[in-house]
Design a protein around this motif. Structure first.
Motif, PDB file in Angstrom:
ATOM      1  N   TYR A  14       0.828  -1.202   0.000  1.00 14.42           N
ATOM      2  CA  TYR A  14       0.000   0.000   0.000  1.00 14.42           C
ATOM      3  C   TYR A  14       0.865   1.256   0.000  1.00 14.42           C
ATOM      4  N   ILE A  15       1.975   1.209   0.733  1.00 13.18           N
ATOM      5  CA  ILE A  15       2.902   2.342   0.760  1.00 13.18           C
ATOM      6  C   ILE A  15       3.481   2.564  -0.635  1.00 13.18           C
ATOM      7  N   ALA A  16       3.901   1.481  -1.295  1.00 10.00           N
ATOM      8  CA  ALA A  16       4.467   1.581  -2.645  1.00 10.00           C
ATOM      9  C   ALA A  16       3.451   2.148  -3.624  1.00 10.00           C
ATOM     10  N   ILE A  17       2.220   1.651  -3.570  1.00  8.86           N
ATOM     11  CA  ILE A  17       1.174   2.128  -4.486  1.00  8.86           C
ATOM     12  C   ILE A  17       0.885   3.609  -4.238  1.00  8.86           C
ATOM     13  N   GLY A  18       0.865   4.022  -2.971  1.00 11.85           N
ATOM     14  CA  GLY A  18       0.642   5.428  -2.647  1.00 11.85           C
ATOM     15  C   GLY A  18       1.754   6.318  -3.186  1.00 11.85           C
ATOM     16  N   LEU A  19       2.998   5.887  -3.019  1.00 13.31           N
ATOM     17  CA  LEU A  19       4.142   6.659  -3.518  1.00 13.31           C
ATOM     18  C   LEU A  19       4.124   6.755  -5.039  1.00 13.31           C
ATOM     19  N   ILE A  20       3.793   5.644  -5.697  1.00 15.44           N
ATOM     20  CA  ILE A  20       3.758   5.641  -7.157  1.00 15.44           C
ATOM     21  C   ILE A  20       2.632   6.526  -7.673  1.00 15.44           C
ATOM     22  N   ALA A  21       1.495   6.536  -6.979  1.00 12.69           N
ATOM     23  CA  ALA A  21       0.397   7.423  -7.369  1.00 12.69           C
ATOM     24  C   ALA A  21       0.856   8.887  -7.357  1.00 12.69           C
ATOM     25  N   VAL A  22       1.651   9.252  -6.351  1.00 12.88           N
ATOM     26  CA  VAL A  22       2.163  10.621  -6.240  1.00 12.88           C
ATOM     27  C   VAL A  22       3.163  10.911  -7.351  1.00 12.88           C
ATOM     28  N   PHE A  23       4.163  10.034  -7.503  1.00 20.02           N
ATOM     29  CA  PHE A  23       5.226  10.302  -8.469  1.00 20.02           C
ATOM     30  C   PHE A  23       4.752  10.156  -9.913  1.00 20.02           C
ATOM     31  N   PHE A  24       3.848   9.217 -10.176  1.00 22.59           N
ATOM     32  CA  PHE A  24       3.322   9.058 -11.528  1.00 22.59           C
ATOM     33  C   PHE A  24       2.540  10.302 -11.931  1.00 22.59           C
ATOM     34  N   THR A  25       1.811  10.876 -10.971  1.00 22.86           N
ATOM     35  CA  THR A  25       1.084  12.131 -11.226  1.00 22.86           C
ATOM     36  C   THR A  25       2.054  13.266 -11.520  1.00 22.86           C
ATOM     37  N   LEU A  26       3.132  13.359 -10.730  1.00 26.81           N
ATOM     38  CA  LEU A  26       4.143  14.401 -10.951  1.00 26.81           C
ATOM     39  C   LEU A  26       4.791  14.256 -12.331  1.00 26.81           C
ATOM     40  N   GLU A  27       4.968  13.012 -12.769  1.00 27.91           N
ATOM     41  CA  GLU A  27       5.580  12.768 -14.079  1.00 27.91           C
ATOM     42  C   GLU A  27       4.706  13.270 -15.228  1.00 27.91           C
ATOM     43  N   GLN A  28       3.389  13.370 -14.983  1.00 32.98           N
ATOM     44  CA  GLN A  28       2.490  13.872 -16.016  1.00 32.98           C
ATOM     45  C   GLN A  28       2.418  15.399 -16.007  1.00 32.98           C
ATOM     46  N   ILE A  29       2.818  15.995 -14.871  1.00 31.73           N
ATOM     47  CA  ILE A  29       2.685  17.451 -14.702  1.00 31.73           C
ATOM     48  C   ILE A  29       3.997  18.182 -14.955  1.00 31.73           C
ATOM     49  N   PHE A 133       7.102  -1.702 -10.239  1.00 23.89           N
ATOM     50  CA  PHE A 133       6.315  -2.943 -10.269  1.00 23.89           C
ATOM     51  C   PHE A 133       6.909  -3.976 -11.209  1.00 23.89           C
ATOM     52  N   ARG A 134       7.674  -3.518 -12.188  1.00 23.08           N
ATOM     53  CA  ARG A 134       8.032  -4.356 -13.332  1.00 23.08           C
ATOM     54  C   ARG A 134       9.208  -5.279 -12.996  1.00 23.08           C
ATOM     55  N   ALA A 135       8.873  -6.438 -12.505  1.00 23.42           N
ATOM     56  CA  ALA A 135       9.861  -7.479 -12.211  1.00 23.42           C
ATOM     57  C   ALA A 135       9.136  -8.815 -12.284  1.00 23.42           C
ATOM     58  N   HIS A 136       9.820  -9.817 -12.772  1.00 22.87           N
ATOM     59  CA  HIS A 136       9.167 -11.122 -12.936  1.00 22.87           C
ATOM     60  C   HIS A 136       8.759 -11.672 -11.570  1.00 22.87           C
ATOM     61  N   PRO A 137       7.515 -12.136 -11.432  1.00 24.90           N
ATOM     62  CA  PRO A 137       7.034 -12.622 -10.129  1.00 24.90           C
ATOM     63  C   PRO A 137       7.906 -13.699  -9.504  1.00 24.90           C
ATOM     64  N   PRO A 171      10.639   3.809  -0.538  1.00 21.78           N
ATOM     65  CA  PRO A 171      10.735   5.145  -1.152  1.00 21.78           C
ATOM     66  C   PRO A 171      11.960   5.291  -2.060  1.00 21.78           C
ATOM     67  N   PHE A 172      13.079   4.678  -1.682  1.00 19.79           N
ATOM     68  CA  PHE A 172      14.269   4.717  -2.532  1.00 19.79           C
ATOM     69  C   PHE A 172      13.977   4.080  -3.888  1.00 19.79           C
ATOM     70  N   LEU A 173      13.340   2.912  -3.889  1.00 19.92           N
ATOM     71  CA  LEU A 173      13.090   2.196  -5.134  1.00 19.92           C
ATOM     72  C   LEU A 173      12.141   2.960  -6.054  1.00 19.92           C
ATOM     73  N   VAL A 174      11.103   3.547  -5.481  1.00 22.76           N
ATOM     74  CA  VAL A 174      10.157   4.315  -6.297  1.00 22.76           C
ATOM     75  C   VAL A 174      10.838   5.546  -6.880  1.00 22.76           C
ATOM     76  N   LEU A 175      11.570   6.273  -6.031  1.00 23.60           N
ATOM     77  CA  LEU A 175      12.242   7.498  -6.458  1.00 23.60           C
ATOM     78  C   LEU A 175      13.304   7.215  -7.520  1.00 23.60           C
ATOM     79  N   GLU A 176      14.044   6.118  -7.343  1.00 22.58           N
ATOM     80  CA  GLU A 176      15.130   5.781  -8.270  1.00 22.58           C
ATOM     81  C   GLU A 176      14.635   5.483  -9.681  1.00 22.58           C
ATOM     82  N   HIS A 177      13.377   5.026  -9.808  1.00 22.71           N
ATOM     83  CA  HIS A 177      12.850   4.689 -11.127  1.00 22.71           C
ATOM     84  C   HIS A 177      11.991   5.806 -11.721  1.00 22.71           C
ATOM     85  N   SER A 178      11.763   6.862 -10.974  1.00 22.98           N
ATOM     86  CA  SER A 178      10.873   7.924 -11.443  1.00 22.98           C
ATOM     87  C   SER A 178      11.495   8.720 -12.584  1.00 22.98           C
TER      88      SER A 178
END
Length: 278
Positions: A14-29, A133-137, A171-178
Motif C-alpha cells: 500500500y505504501i508503494a502504491i501510494g508513492l507511485i500514485a504521487v510520483f506518476f502524477t508528478l511525471e504527467q505534470i 512494479f516491473r519485475a518477474h514474479p 521510497p528509494f526504489l520508487v524514487l530511483e525509477h521515477s
C-alpha cells in the motif's frame, strides 16, 4: 516506538502504491527527464506484475515469516551473541540487509539462469515510477523471501528490523525509477553514500558496461567499496535492453514468458570494447 509499530503494521504494498500514485502524477505534470508516449499502457503492463506478485505473496510471505520466526526462536545469528540497543539494531539491520541485496543483485547479473528473470526489470525502455512494479514474479518472490531469510540466519535479524528495512527501502526504489529531473549536485553530495535516481538510471543503461554496475539499492557505498561503481551523465543514458526494444516485447504477456525464451544479449560487443580500453 508506538509510531514505528504503527508504520510497520501498514502493508508495504500500500505504501508503494501510494508513492507511485504521487510520483506518476508528478511525471504527467512536471518536465520529465525522458520523453515517452503511451504512459497509460506502460503503467498497465507494469501494474499487472504487481497483481500477480500480490497473489503469489499471500503464500510466500507466510513461508518467509515462519522461517524468520523459527530462526529467531532458536536465536540463530550474530546479533544474538551481543546485546545491542534497538536503535543500533535498526541501523545495522538496514546496512546489513542492503549489503545482502547488493550481492544478490550482483549475482543476478552474473548467473545466466537468474539473469533471464532479472532482465524483465531491465527490459523497460521507457522507465518511470511504475517500473517499480516491473519485475518477474518468480524473481521477486525468490528475492523477497530468500534475502531476508538468509540475512536473518547469518545476522540474527528479527521481523521488526526486516520490516523497518523495507519501510526505508521502498521510497528509494520508487524514487530511483521515477522519470523526473534531478540536479547533478546530488551525485556530488548524497551520491557519495546513497543511491540517487541518476546513479540508478546508469544501472538501467542499454550498454552492458553500465548495466553491470551500481547494484546497491540504498547505499551506493557498496558499489564504491567493491569496485562496481560507474558514472555517466543522466542525459546520456539510453534505457532498457536493446534486445527488448520492440513494442511487442514490452507487453506483460511477452515479458512473463521471456525467461523461458532464448534471447541473446546484444550488448556483449560493447562490454568487450570497454574491457579492451580499460
Amino acid at each position: 516506538m508506538q509510531a514505528l509499530d504503527y508504520l510497520l503494521s501498514i502493508d508495504i504494498n500500500y505504501i508503494a502504491i501510494g508513492l507511485i500514485a504521487v510520483f506518476f502524477t508528478l511525471e504527467q505534470i512536471l518536465s520529465t527527464q525522458f520523453s515517452f508516449r503511451d504512459r497509460g499502457k506502460h503503467f498497465w503492463n507494469s501494474f499487472l506484475f504487481q497483481i500477480v506478485f500480490f497473489a503469489g505473496n499471500l503464500f510466500w510471505a507466510g513461508v518467509t515469516v515462519f522461517s524468520i520466526e523459527w530462526l529467531n526462536q532458536h536465536e540463530i545469528g550474530l546479533f544474538y551473541l551481543i546485546d545491542l540497543p534497538l536503535w543500533l539494531k535498526l541501523i545495522l539491520g538496514i546496512l546489513l540487509l542492503d549489503l545482502s541485496t547488493y550481492w544478490f543483485h550482483r549475482l543476478s547479473h552474473r548467473v545466466p539462469v537468474i539473469w533471464r528473470f532479472h532482465r524483465v526489470h531491465h527490459s523497460d525502455t521507457t522507465m518511470d515510477s511504475s517500473s517499480y512494479f516491473r519485475a518477474h514474479p518468480i524473481e521477486v518472490l525468490f528475492w523477497f523471501g530468500s534475502t531476508p531469510i538468509v540475512a536473518a540466519g547469518i545476522f540474527g535479524l528479527d521481523l521488526m528490523v526486516i520490516g523497518f528495512y523495507f519501510l526505508v527501502l521502498t521510497p528509494f526504489l520508487v524514487l530511483e525509477h521515477s522519470n523526473l529531473r534531478f540536479p547533478a549536485w546530488l551525485e556530488k553530495t548524497f551520491g557519495l553514500i546513497f543511491t540517487t535516481p541518476n546513479l540508478h538510471k546508469i544501472h538501467h543503461d542499454q550498454d552492458q558496461h553500465y548495466t553491470d554496475s551500481n547494484y546497491a539499492d540504498i547505499f551506493i557505498l557498496w558499489d564504491r567499496i567493491f569496485g562496481t561503481y560507474k558514472y555517466k551523465p543522466a542525459d546520456q543514458v539510453k534505457l532498457g535492453l536493446k534486445e527488448f526494444d520492440e513494442d511487442r516485447k514490452q507487453t506483460f504477456w511477452y515479458l512473463v514468458r521471456s525467461p523461458f525464451i532464448r534471447i541473446e544479449r546484444t550488448e556483449k560487443e560493447n562490454l568487450i570494447s570497454h574491457n579492451r580500453h580499460s
